[in-house]
Design an enzyme around this catalytic site. Structure first.
Site, PDB file in Angstrom:
ATOM      1  N   CYS A   1     -16.650   8.671 -44.902  1.00  0.00           N
ATOM      2  CA  CYS A   1     -17.105   9.657 -45.650  1.00  0.00           C
ATOM      3  C   CYS A   1     -16.096  10.044 -46.659  1.00  0.00           C
ATOM      4  CB  CYS A   1     -17.853  10.721 -45.229  1.00  0.00           C
ATOM      5  SG  CYS A   1     -18.911  10.177 -43.723  1.00  0.00           S
TER       6      CYS A   1
ATOM      7  N   HIS B   1     -19.632  14.868 -50.631  1.00  0.00           N
ATOM      8  CA  HIS B   1     -20.102  13.594 -49.676  1.00  0.00           C
ATOM      9  C   HIS B   1     -21.353  14.158 -49.430  1.00  0.00           C
ATOM     10  CE1 HIS B   1     -21.202  11.329 -46.311  1.00  0.00           C
ATOM     11  NE2 HIS B   1     -20.816  12.001 -45.554  1.00  0.00           N
TER      12      HIS B   1
ATOM     13  N   ASN C   1     -27.699   9.830 -45.676  1.00  0.00           N
ATOM     14  CA  ASN C   1     -26.328   9.594 -45.718  1.00  0.00           C
ATOM     15  C   ASN C   1     -25.614   8.313 -45.755  1.00  0.00           C
ATOM     16  OD1 ASN C   1     -23.534   9.657 -44.990  1.00  0.00           O
ATOM     17  ND2 ASN C   1     -23.528  11.463 -43.691  1.00  0.00           N
TER      18      ASN C   1
HETATM   19  C1  LIG Z   1     -26.626  16.973 -37.215  1.00  0.00           C
HETATM   20  C2  LIG Z   1     -26.799  18.321 -37.479  1.00  0.00           C
HETATM   21  C3  LIG Z   1     -27.846  18.257 -38.812  1.00  0.00           C
HETATM   22  C4  LIG Z   1     -27.766  18.976 -36.166  1.00  0.00           C
HETATM   23  O1  LIG Z   1     -27.988  20.282 -36.550  1.00  0.00           O
HETATM   24  P1  LIG Z   1     -27.969  21.337 -35.629  1.00  0.00           P
HETATM   25  O2  LIG Z   1     -28.671  22.562 -36.110  1.00  0.00           O
HETATM   26  O3  LIG Z   1     -26.360  21.584 -35.102  1.00  0.00           O
HETATM   27  O4  LIG Z   1     -28.943  20.772 -34.397  1.00  0.00           O
HETATM   28  P2  LIG Z   1     -29.026  21.041 -32.873  1.00  0.00           P
HETATM   29  O5  LIG Z   1     -28.961  19.909 -32.075  1.00  0.00           O
HETATM   30  O6  LIG Z   1     -28.403  22.372 -32.473  1.00  0.00           O
HETATM   31  O7  LIG Z   1     -30.639  21.358 -33.117  1.00  0.00           O
HETATM   32  C5  LIG Z   1     -31.102  22.661 -33.685  1.00  0.00           C
HETATM   33  C6  LIG Z   1     -32.362  22.192 -34.060  1.00  0.00           C
HETATM   34  O8  LIG Z   1     -32.362  21.521 -35.411  1.00  0.00           O
HETATM   35  C7  LIG Z   1     -33.634  20.546 -35.768  1.00  0.00           C
HETATM   36  N1  LIG Z   1     -33.005  19.420 -35.950  1.00  0.00           N
HETATM   37  C8  LIG Z   1     -31.642  18.811 -35.364  1.00  0.00           C
HETATM   38  N2  LIG Z   1     -31.407  17.766 -35.819  1.00  0.00           N
HETATM   39  C9  LIG Z   1     -32.480  17.171 -36.658  1.00  0.00           C
HETATM   40  C10 LIG Z   1     -32.920  16.360 -37.356  1.00  0.00           C
HETATM   41  N3  LIG Z   1     -31.950  15.072 -37.473  1.00  0.00           N
HETATM   42  N4  LIG Z   1     -33.991  16.133 -37.936  1.00  0.00           N
HETATM   43  C11 LIG Z   1     -34.850  17.444 -37.849  1.00  0.00           C
HETATM   44  N5  LIG Z   1     -34.506  18.410 -37.205  1.00  0.00           N
HETATM   45  C12 LIG Z   1     -33.375  18.689 -36.574  1.00  0.00           C
HETATM   46  C13 LIG Z   1     -34.063  20.671 -34.366  1.00  0.00           C
HETATM   47  O9  LIG Z   1     -35.429  21.552 -34.329  1.00  0.00           O
HETATM   48  C14 LIG Z   1     -33.281  21.163 -33.129  1.00  0.00           C
HETATM   49  O10 LIG Z   1     -33.955  21.740 -32.077  1.00  0.00           O
HETATM   50  P3  LIG Z   1     -34.703  20.642 -31.087  1.00  0.00           P
HETATM   51  O11 LIG Z   1     -34.004  19.196 -31.047  1.00  0.00           O
HETATM   52  O12 LIG Z   1     -34.902  21.630 -30.017  1.00  0.00           O
HETATM   53  O13 LIG Z   1     -36.128  20.577 -31.792  1.00  0.00           O
HETATM   54  C15 LIG Z   1     -25.764  19.311 -37.918  1.00  0.00           C
HETATM   55  O14 LIG Z   1     -24.582  19.493 -36.658  1.00  0.00           O
HETATM   56  C16 LIG Z   1     -24.969  18.750 -38.790  1.00  0.00           C
HETATM   57  O15 LIG Z   1     -25.218  18.579 -40.062  1.00  0.00           O
HETATM   58  N6  LIG Z   1     -23.723  18.183 -38.391  1.00  0.00           N
HETATM   59  C17 LIG Z   1     -22.781  17.450 -39.260  1.00  0.00           C
HETATM   60  C18 LIG Z   1     -23.063  15.835 -39.035  1.00  0.00           C
HETATM   61  C19 LIG Z   1     -22.846  15.164 -40.242  1.00  0.00           C
HETATM   62  O16 LIG Z   1     -23.283  15.573 -41.162  1.00  0.00           O
HETATM   63  N7  LIG Z   1     -22.074  14.021 -40.248  1.00  0.00           N
HETATM   64  C20 LIG Z   1     -22.185  13.135 -41.184  1.00  0.00           C
HETATM   65  C21 LIG Z   1     -20.991  12.568 -41.372  1.00  0.00           C
HETATM   66  S1  LIG Z   1     -19.885  13.543 -42.248  1.00  0.00           S
END
Ligand SMILES: CC(C)(COP(=O)(O)OP(=O)(O)OC[C@H]1O[C@@H](n2cnc3c(N)ncnc32)[C@H](O)[C@@H]1OP(=O)(O)O)[C@@H](O)C(=O)NCCC(=O)NCCS
Length: 332
Positions: free
Chosen positions: A112, A259, A289
């Site tokens: 990224c 990004h 992404n």
């Molecule tokens: C991946 C990411 C979106 C997950 O979100 P989070 O809130 O940390 O996720 P959690 O695992 O705690 O889940 C919380 C709730 O969010 C929702 N959720 C998580 N990921 C989801 C997705 N991909 N689509 C829809 N809902 C999502 C769900 O409701 C989940 O609960 P459930 O699985 O029990 O239904 C977040 O951690 C993130 O943005 N991380 C950075 C990753 C990234 O962008 N990487 C790219 C490279 S830079």
């Protein structure tokens, strides 16, 4: 003398995976929920016989239709899904695109943050009189790394490629850079098997998490919450550092492109840094992404739609796998 970006062209593979398809296949998150969380509705992915080099070639073909290919004296390809361990994809592209043979070509491996590093390398080569015109290509097919049952990653990532020409110019348009690296986080976004530390294992055991995502060590693994924590710690500081290094404040900047990791994280960052919405690019709705391709995709869209105009100062910021991060400011 200095450097400037003179062309950006992108290419997305034809096959599309919609949220509706993922909802039907997994019956876990409905399509609206995926879009609301991530800001993603569709993502393009390659077919089995299509590779990052094919995408890179198609993006570059668009460029050499509008730009004299005989001027290009360096090809740089950034990818983490290469066609071969060796040779460099950039060497193959030199031949496929019919570029001169008295030019430089090499690949580099970043995710990224790749576009920022690519611009820095191009600027360095040109300003040290090692090149005059550089074809910089970002091409990524993370879909090849993702397990078919890993919904969390299937929803986030898309494939694509972008080709950029950076040329020598009378004034400097690519301003100062800031870089960052912290390899202590390398295991939080990784494909463990397939190279020489741990070879591809056809019998690799399946791993699953509490939400029901399944993968093996042959696949992409992302610890989303850890990547989130790293990003919210580093990116606000990075924005401060790049503004200070260029002796500017947010008021001097016309537009900011991060990004496009996903809407959840970049919207969190926008609020934390206090960036006004109208200055902030947020659009990954139909691409997902695309790793190193998100920034040039955003630039191409913003230039074509006159969101970025001549003279605008645009802050670019990349962060992720490595951990690796970087930022620069471009004067268009
Ligand atoms: C991946 C990411 C979106 C997950 O979100 P989070 O809130 O940390 O996720 P959690 O695992 O705690 O889940 C919380 C709730 O969010 C929702 N959720 C998580 N990921 C989801 C997705 N991909 N689509 C829809 N809902 C999502 C769900 O409701 C989940 O609960 P459930 O699985 O029990 O239904 C977040 O951690 C993130 O943005 N991380 C950075 C990753 C990234 O962008 N990487 C790219 C490279 S830079």
């Amino acid at each position: 003398m200095g450097t400037k970006i003179v062309a950006i062209n992108t290419y997305l593979p034809e096959k599309i995976i919609t949220n509706q398809q993922l909802e039907n296949d997994f019956k876990r998150w409905d399509s609206e929920k995926i879009e609301a969380k991530l800001g993603i509705r569709n993502r393009h992915v390659v077919k089995d016989d299509e590779t990052a080099l094919d995408l890179a070639y198609n993006a570059s073909l668009k460029t050499i239709k509008e730009y004299d290919k005989n001027k290009i004296d360096f090809v740089i390809l950034c990818t983490q899904s290469p066609d071969y361990f060796l040779p460099s994809g950039a060497c193959i592209l030199q031949n496929k695109l019919g570029l001169r043979t008295n030019i430089g070509a090499f690949d580099f491996n970043l995710g990224c943050s790749g576009y920022i590093y690519g611009l820095a390398i191009a600027k360095g080569l040109i300003n040290n009189n090692l090149a005059n015109s550089i074809l910089l290509i970002m091409s990524e097919t993370y879909s090849k790394h993702i397990h078919k049952k890993d919904l969390a990653n299937l929803t986030i990532f898309g494939d694509g490629a972008a080709s950029t020409i950076i040329e020598k110019s009378e004034n400097e348009h690519i301003l100062e850079f800031v870089f960052g690296t912290d390899g202590s986080g390398f295991e939080n976004l990784i494909v463990k098997n397939g190279a020489f530390r741990k070879k591809y294992d056809p019998n690799a055991p399946q791993i699953s998490d509490n939400s029901g995502n399944i993968w093996t060590d042959n696949n992409l693994f992302m610890n989303g919450p850890e990547i989130f924590n790293f990003t919210i710690e580093k990116v606000p500081k990075l924005v401060d550092e790049i503004l200070n290094k260029n002796e500017m404040t947010l008021n001097d900047i016309d537009f900011i492109i991060f990004h496009q990791a996903n809407k959840y994280i970049i919207e969190y960052l926008r609020r934390k840094i206090n960036i006004p919405k109208e200055k902030f690019y947020s659009n990954m709705l139909d691409t997902g992404n695309t790793v190193s391709v998100t920034i040039p995709l955003a630039l191409e869209y913003s230039i074509n739609n006159k969101i970025i105009k001549r003279g605008d100062k645009v802050l670019l910021c990349g962060f992720g796998v490595g951990y690796s991060w970087g930022a620069t400011i471009i004067k268009f």
